[in-house]
Design a protein around this motif. Structure first.
Motif, PDB file in Angstrom:
ATOM      1  N   GLY A 272      24.949  22.604  14.216  1.00 24.72           N
ATOM      2  CA  GLY A 272      25.673  22.627  15.483  1.00 24.72           C
ATOM      3  C   GLY A 272      24.969  21.829  16.560  1.00 24.72           C
ATOM      4  N   TYR A 273      23.749  21.386  16.275  1.00 27.99           N
ATOM      5  CA  TYR A 273      22.950  20.622  17.232  1.00 27.99           C
ATOM      6  C   TYR A 273      22.830  21.326  18.574  1.00 27.99           C
ATOM      7  N   ASP A 274      22.433  22.566  18.547  1.00 28.60           N
ATOM      8  CA  ASP A 274      22.030  23.245  19.769  1.00 28.60           C
ATOM      9  C   ASP A 274      20.951  24.263  19.398  1.00 28.60           C
ATOM     10  N   PHE A 275      20.307  24.834  20.416  1.00 25.49           N
ATOM     11  CA  PHE A 275      19.165  25.691  20.120  1.00 25.49           C
ATOM     12  C   PHE A 275      19.559  27.028  19.499  1.00 25.49           C
ATOM     13  N   SER A 276      20.868  27.328  19.469  1.00 25.12           N
ATOM     14  CA  SER A 276      21.267  28.564  18.796  1.00 25.12           C
ATOM     15  C   SER A 276      21.280  28.380  17.277  1.00 25.12           C
ATOM     16  N   ASP A 277      21.274  27.129  16.811  1.00 31.57           N
ATOM     17  CA  ASP A 277      21.077  26.880  15.372  1.00 31.57           C
ATOM     18  C   ASP A 277      19.715  27.411  14.972  1.00 31.57           C
ATOM     19  N   GLN A 278      19.685  28.376  14.072  1.00 32.75           N
ATOM     20  CA  GLN A 278      18.401  28.835  13.559  1.00 32.75           C
ATOM     21  C   GLN A 278      18.355  28.616  12.062  1.00 32.75           C
ATOM     22  N   PHE A 279      17.283  28.018  11.608  1.00 37.46           N
ATOM     23  CA  PHE A 279      17.075  27.938  10.176  1.00 37.46           C
ATOM     24  C   PHE A 279      16.656  29.318   9.674  1.00 37.46           C
ATOM     25  N   GLU A 280      16.968  29.601   8.417  1.00 34.44           N
ATOM     26  CA  GLU A 280      16.654  30.919   7.865  1.00 34.44           C
ATOM     27  C   GLU A 280      15.182  31.263   8.013  1.00 34.44           C
ATOM     28  N   VAL A 281      14.331  30.262   7.823  1.00 43.49           N
ATOM     29  CA  VAL A 281      12.897  30.520   7.892  1.00 43.49           C
ATOM     30  C   VAL A 281      12.486  30.952   9.307  1.00 43.49           C
ATOM     31  N   GLU A 282      13.171  30.423  10.315  1.00 44.28           N
ATOM     32  CA  GLU A 282      12.882  30.822  11.700  1.00 44.28           C
ATOM     33  C   GLU A 282      13.230  32.287  11.922  1.00 44.28           C
ATOM     34  N   SER A 283      14.416  32.683  11.493  1.00 41.02           N
ATOM     35  CA  SER A 283      14.867  34.072  11.667  1.00 41.02           C
ATOM     36  C   SER A 283      13.941  35.017  10.926  1.00 41.02           C
TER      37      SER A 283
ATOM     38  N   ILE B 115      26.643   7.866  22.544  1.00 42.22           N
ATOM     39  CA  ILE B 115      27.362   8.946  21.858  1.00 42.22           C
ATOM     40  C   ILE B 115      26.388   9.601  20.877  1.00 42.22           C
ATOM     41  N   LEU B 116      26.100  10.865  21.118  1.00 37.15           N
ATOM     42  CA  LEU B 116      25.071  11.558  20.338  1.00 37.15           C
ATOM     43  C   LEU B 116      25.653  12.212  19.088  1.00 37.15           C
ATOM     44  N   ASP B 117      24.762  12.602  18.186  1.00 41.07           N
ATOM     45  CA  ASP B 117      25.189  13.276  16.956  1.00 41.07           C
ATOM     46  C   ASP B 117      26.000  14.543  17.243  1.00 41.07           C
ATOM     47  N   ASN B 118      25.708  15.183  18.360  1.00 39.01           N
ATOM     48  CA  ASN B 118      26.454  16.409  18.660  1.00 39.01           C
ATOM     49  C   ASN B 118      27.783  16.124  19.360  1.00 39.01           C
ATOM     50  N   GLY B 119      28.142  14.839  19.476  1.00 40.92           N
ATOM     51  CA  GLY B 119      29.437  14.470  20.030  1.00 40.92           C
ATOM     52  C   GLY B 119      29.421  14.197  21.526  1.00 40.92           C
ATOM     53  N   ARG B 120      28.337  14.569  22.168  1.00 37.71           N
ATOM     54  CA  ARG B 120      28.291  14.422  23.612  1.00 37.71           C
ATOM     55  C   ARG B 120      28.058  12.962  24.019  1.00 37.71           C
ATOM     56  N   SER B 121      28.733  12.521  25.082  1.00 37.24           N
ATOM     57  CA  SER B 121      28.485  11.191  25.672  1.00 37.24           C
ATOM     58  C   SER B 121      27.431  11.372  26.737  1.00 37.24           C
TER      59      SER B 121
ATOM     60  N   GLY C 228      16.181  20.193  32.281  1.00 32.84           N
ATOM     61  CA  GLY C 228      15.787  21.413  31.576  1.00 32.84           C
ATOM     62  C   GLY C 228      16.640  21.557  30.322  1.00 32.84           C
ATOM     63  N   LEU C 229      17.114  22.743  30.063  1.00 31.62           N
ATOM     64  CA  LEU C 229      17.874  23.002  28.831  1.00 31.62           C
ATOM     65  C   LEU C 229      19.302  22.474  28.877  1.00 31.62           C
ATOM     66  N   SER C 230      19.728  21.881  30.018  1.00 28.67           N
ATOM     67  CA  SER C 230      21.048  21.245  30.008  1.00 28.67           C
ATOM     68  C   SER C 230      20.972  19.848  29.394  1.00 28.67           C
ATOM     69  N   PHE C 231      19.762  19.401  29.095  1.00 31.37           N
ATOM     70  CA  PHE C 231      19.609  18.158  28.332  1.00 31.37           C
ATOM     71  C   PHE C 231      20.214  18.390  26.945  1.00 31.37           C
ATOM     72  N   PRO C 232      20.915  17.376  26.399  1.00 35.51           N
ATOM     73  CA  PRO C 232      21.556  17.603  25.092  1.00 35.51           C
ATOM     74  C   PRO C 232      20.534  17.698  23.957  1.00 35.51           C
ATOM     75  N   VAL C 233      20.829  18.517  22.969  1.00 34.56           N
ATOM     76  CA  VAL C 233      20.008  18.532  21.757  1.00 34.56           C
ATOM     77  C   VAL C 233      20.215  17.204  21.042  1.00 34.56           C
ATOM     78  N   ILE C 234      19.109  16.589  20.670  1.00 38.56           N
ATOM     79  CA  ILE C 234      19.170  15.244  20.094  1.00 38.56           C
ATOM     80  C   ILE C 234      18.613  15.250  18.672  1.00 38.56           C
ATOM     81  N   THR C 235      18.827  14.148  17.989  1.00 38.72           N
ATOM     82  CA  THR C 235      18.374  14.007  16.605  1.00 38.72           C
ATOM     83  C   THR C 235      17.543  12.731  16.469  1.00 38.72           C
TER      84      THR C 235
END
Lengths: 390, 390
Positions: free
Chosen positions: B263-274, A34-40, A132-139
């Motif tokens: 949100g733990y996805d690549f659409s999360d942008q930190f202000e410095v990135e933008s 169970i990942l930080d983003n909630g995904r199993s 590819g990008l369907s891999f979950p974002v991880i921490t």
């Protein structure tokens, strides 16, 4: 990884010799992570290596945590012909800092990596194609979550120590704070409890170089040409941040690569340019561009203060002993960031040893300064081991 | 160029108002410019602006020298509707540091640039097409060589002062040492007498990002799609080096651009990135990628020690008075580099004033710290002017 330097020669002890990587499946459909983003998420395979032997009390296990571009191969060689030892070889072996005659050393490739552990280049069982990008974002916490399963599988209740530099230091912090009952001590080298804006900025530019390479193709480049120019540029940027003004001056100065005097044309290359291009070119042979995106994003998200309601609250969760080492010329994770965590550790009543070592080698010092690290780490580990048997 | 900051509001005096850029041809077939690489180059057009009036003794002329991405438009506005003043506007005008009621201020775009002066995007009379990579590789000394012709054309024998930051500081040094009889004083801000390996490294990665952009097409992209992604990445890298860890922490910290929590996805942008992406995107609208290659290479070549047989020998050639300013948080041209030149100036018996100003704004401080610079520069200029009339 930096090239061999003279410090490494002064490391005491000897190499572990030839080692055999291991693979283990640690998550499946019935028991997903169970990942930080909630995904199993499942299935997950982990590549790891061990050096030394677990004692019968199972009290001498030390988990080594690799940095951004590292892997499970921390020490020794993969064959008698192998010329390139593991990334922390001068530190691990009989008589070395992590003395394999005393301790059982474990090292695994992180979740999201590309050196044996499941990552974006792995094949998704749903599609039969690489994630590819369907891999979950991880921490960083997700990496540690998976490492806990490895420790379980190896039958270890409590680690004598966790240790790592840079992104490895982040994992060591997460281990000590997130799993206080399972960690006696933690060594955090050249690291930070939260990535700063400058670090995020460098990571973001590296990701940008990859995703604007037309061959990146939205991350779906497997089996085709890879975004090697973007990845090489990302690596070059990273490499500058791992060195220091001083180390580059000592190593390259303003020398040209092939000429004694300036030719005033674009074929004039300064040595430092050739070096960086060589580093970029070498890197694309061994690293997956999508892993660069995922691992750098995991570092960007790392902020123990955010995760645990302040740094002091974070460290109040653990009773682990800490050894914190920073390097004077490390401008990527400067000493003030180590001091920030040490201050919070002390406020939380923890037993912490902190030292800033003078070194010209920048952030990479933790990989290069084996001599002095050996003195500090072997002493810290011996004490932790002695206390564990009291 | 950095955004407006509060320091600018504290600048005294007022703007020069609406100004008119001028164009002048300063080299033709009969009178080409002889470059450091031996090539005779013509024709050359120069874009410049002037503010204030030349006095009848022609003794109050000050040449302003722009940095890497600057241009001739140092002060004022190009129309009454124009919202964006010149790049050093808080420093130039009636009552400002470069007081246009006293001094005649000249500012020109450098050779190889893309803002009016002949550069790689200019049309070659031989081919009828833009030069691209057939433009000659140039040096800081070549830029100054061309500026000397501008000063000749304006009827000025001797400049009261030359002044510039970063690459502009390199030109100021070259003016004072290369044309000692034509310069009374020089102001060198946030600069160096020789680019260090780290600076070369950052420039090299920027160039690499441009030349590996498939639209670069060997530099022959004019009239087609431009290598905008490569140029944007180069600019993003540059921008990080112009700021500091501290200024990025103050300005952006770890804040996300659009969300309060991760949100733990690549659409999360930190202000410095933008911010960096925005800077990259803005830059490609106003700057030519090939000029990036040529001007950065000119900086890489800059080494007064190499050109003049040691720094002390270099400064022994001139009797100019110097004002050298560095900034505590400038890690691109750190204070030790200013000290290196000050030491050589003093060994050469020169009259030199040096100060390191405490500032969190990194290399860009010379563009932002108008308040304190005004005190220093106006006093230095007044003294130089008084001595010139003795």
């Amino acid at each position: 990884m930096p090239e061999k330097n003279t410090e490494q020669d002064t490391a005491r002890g000897s190499s572990v010799g030839v080692v055999q990587p291991q693979d283990i499946q640690l998550a499946d459909e019935d028991n997903p992570l169970i990942l930080d983003n909630g995904r199993s998420f499942a299935p997950i395979n982990v590549r790891y290596e061990t050096y030394g032997r677990l004692n019968k009390e199972r009290s001498n296990a030390v988990l080594i945590l690799h940095a951004f571009s590292g892997d499970a191969h921390a020490a020794g060689y993969h064959s008698p012909e192998d010329q390139k030892p593991g990334w922390w070889d001068p530190m691990i072996g009989p008589g070395r800092a992590f003395d394999t005659t005393k301790y059982f050393i474990i090292s695994s490739n992180v979740l999201g990596g590309c050196q044996g552990t499941t990552g974006p280049a792995s094949v998704s069982p749903e599609t039969g194609k690489p994630y590819g990008l369907s891999f979950p974002v991880i921490t960083i916490a997700d990496m540690v979550r998976l490492q806990e399963r490895l420790i379980d599988a190896l039958g270890i209740d409590r680690l004598l120590a966790v240790a790592g530099g840079s992104m490895g230091g982040m994992q060591a912090l997460e281990w000590a704070v997130g799993y206080p009952e399972r960690v006696r001590s933690a060594m955090v080298l050249s690291s930070t409890a939260r990535l700063n804006a400058q670090g995020i900025a460098f990571n973001a530019v590296g990701r940008n170089a990859i995703t604007t390479d037309c061959r990146w193709a939205g991350g779906d480049y497997y089996g085709e040409e890879t975004p090697s120019t973007g990845l090489a540029i990302a690596r070059m940027i990273g490499h500058i941040t791992y060195l220091s003004d001083e180390s580059m001056r000592m190593k390259f100065g303003r020398r040209l690569q092939q000429r004694a005097t300036y030719g005033y044309d674009f074929s004039d290359q300064f040595e430092v340019e050739s070096y960086l291009q060589h580093q970029g070119d070498k890197f694309v042979d061994r690293f997956d561009a999508n892993s660069y995106l995922y691992l750098s994003k995991a570092m960007d998200y790392f902020d123990m203060s955010e995760s645990y309601g302040g740094l002091t609250n974070a460290f109040s969760r653990t009773g682990a002993k800490f050894l914190v080492i920073s390097y004077s010329s490390d401008w990527l994770y400067p000493t003030y960031q180590s001091k920030e965590m040490v201050y919070a550790m002390m406020k939380s009543g923890l037993d912490v040893t902190f030292i800033e070592l003078a070194s010209p080698y920048g952030h990479d010092s933790f990989l290069l300064d084996a001599g002095r690290q050996t003195e500090l780490i072997s002493s810290f580990l011996e004490k932790a081991y002695a206390e564990s048997t009291e």
